[in-house]
Design a protein around this motif. Structure first.
Motif, PDB file in Angstrom:
ATOM      1  N   ASN A 131       0.818  -1.209   0.000  1.00 63.16           N
ATOM      2  CA  ASN A 131       0.000   0.000   0.000  1.00 63.16           C
ATOM      3  C   ASN A 131       0.859   1.269   0.000  1.00 63.16           C
ATOM      4  N   SER A 134       2.119   1.820  -3.501  1.00 61.41           N
ATOM      5  CA  SER A 134       1.071   1.720  -4.532  1.00 61.41           C
ATOM      6  C   SER A 134       1.344   0.567  -5.496  1.00 61.41           C
ATOM      7  N   LYS A 135       1.686  -0.581  -4.943  1.00 61.47           N
ATOM      8  CA  LYS A 135       1.923  -1.763  -5.750  1.00 61.47           C
ATOM      9  C   LYS A 135       0.740  -2.713  -5.627  1.00 61.47           C
ATOM     10  N   LYS A 136       0.866  -3.904  -6.177  1.00 61.66           N
ATOM     11  CA  LYS A 136      -0.281  -4.807  -6.238  1.00 61.66           C
ATOM     12  C   LYS A 136      -0.072  -6.127  -5.489  1.00 61.66           C
TER      13      LYS A 136
END
Length: 302
Positions: A131, A134-136
């Motif tokens: 988070n 801003s990754k997945k």
């Protein structure tokens, strides 16, 4: 993220010590959608609940016990302090660690003793890092635990496992010469255990999402091997993987020591390939070959 990119579960990188796990760790962490942390070694110590919370408090107070002795130098506190240090090395603050531990304890109703309860905490660490950047998708190193992947797969059914394999003679040379505190004691032990890690990993990853990648291919055929790895992970190719040293990594910025940090901060290079030829005696090489020759040949090593 394109339609071809599929988000799956966590990524676990394993391999023998000094096989290039740290290099692969930071390379994958360079990907725009992946957040990959170094090892936590989170199965040690009595618990990851109240003991770890107290370790966080001790760290905040300077790391000393009331007696003035460093907590990490005592048998009682060493495992918990080292665990907290590794999490800090991954990029989390002491406050974030404290809050995550408390939440995991509340959610499981336990003191985080059992493996599956500890995994609840590790998941939280991964999510915090994902988070923040801003990754997945998150991942981490599990080192020699690649031999026991089913315990991870039982918690994360969609996990993927990457086993990085390096010429066992180079692994032996590195451990024998530079890592006496945790490395192999002699060349015969190194050969037997190197083979065992590979054999057990293959045996225990049946029906799991598992792949192997050679260290030598990463450093000598970088784009080809890393494109293949991206395909395995169902993530799009990114040129950032070829320039990991130019990307931001929490692992590079924290002060907690790691034996492979300096080497992993350099551009991908093949300077360590074949180091056994200069660092091991011919007798040591012959012993290793006599024990692991078949495995070496099967992997394409001389």
């Amino acid at each position: 993220m394109s339609e071809q990119e599929i988000i799956k579960g966590p990524i676990f990188i394993g391999g023998d010590g000094r096989s290039g796990t740290t290099l692969l760790n930071v390379i994958l962490d360079s990907h725009p959608t992946l957040s990959v942390a170094p090892e936590y070694h989170f199965n040690g110590g009595s618990d990851l609940g109240s003991t770890a919370l107290e370790a966080v408090r001790i760290k905040k107070d300077g790391g000393l016990l009331e007696s003035g002795i460093r907590a990490v130098d005592t048998p009682e506190w060493k495992p918990a302090i080292q665990f907290v240090n590794r999490v800090v090395r991954a990029g989390l603050s002491l406050d974030e660690i404290h809050e995550a531990i408390q939440q995991a304890m509340e959610e499981t109703g336990t003191n985080l003793v059992e493996f599956h309860d500890r995994c609840r905490l590790i998941e939280k660490f991964g999510r915090i890092l994902v988070n923040r950047d801003s990754k997945k998708r998150w991942g981490m190193k599990i080192m020699r635990e690649i031999r026991n992947p089913k315990r991870y797969a039982n918690v994360w059914g969609d996990a993927q496992f990457i086993h990085i394999i390096r010429d066992g003679r180079d692994v032996a040379a590195s451990q024998l010469l530079e890592h006496g505190s945790w490395g192999y004691g002699d060349i015969g032990e190194a050969a037997k255990n190197w083979c065992n890690i590979i054999t057990q990993s293959r045996k225990n990853t049946a029906n799991l999402s598992y792949t192997e990648i050679r260290y030598e291919d990463i450093v000598m055929e970088s784009e080809k091997s890393l494109r293949k790895l991206c395909k395995f992970l169902n993530v799009n190719w990114s040129k950032k993987l070829l320039a990991h040293e130019k990307q931001k990594h929490d692992f590079f910025e924290t002060k907690v020591a790691h034996p492979s940090r300096q080497a992993s901060m350099k551009k991908i290079n093949n300077s360590a390939v074949g180091r056994h030829k200069r660092d091991l005696s011919q007798e040591q090489i012959d012993i290793f070959n006599s024990i692991a020759g078949e495995m070496l040949s099967s992997l394409g090593y001389e």
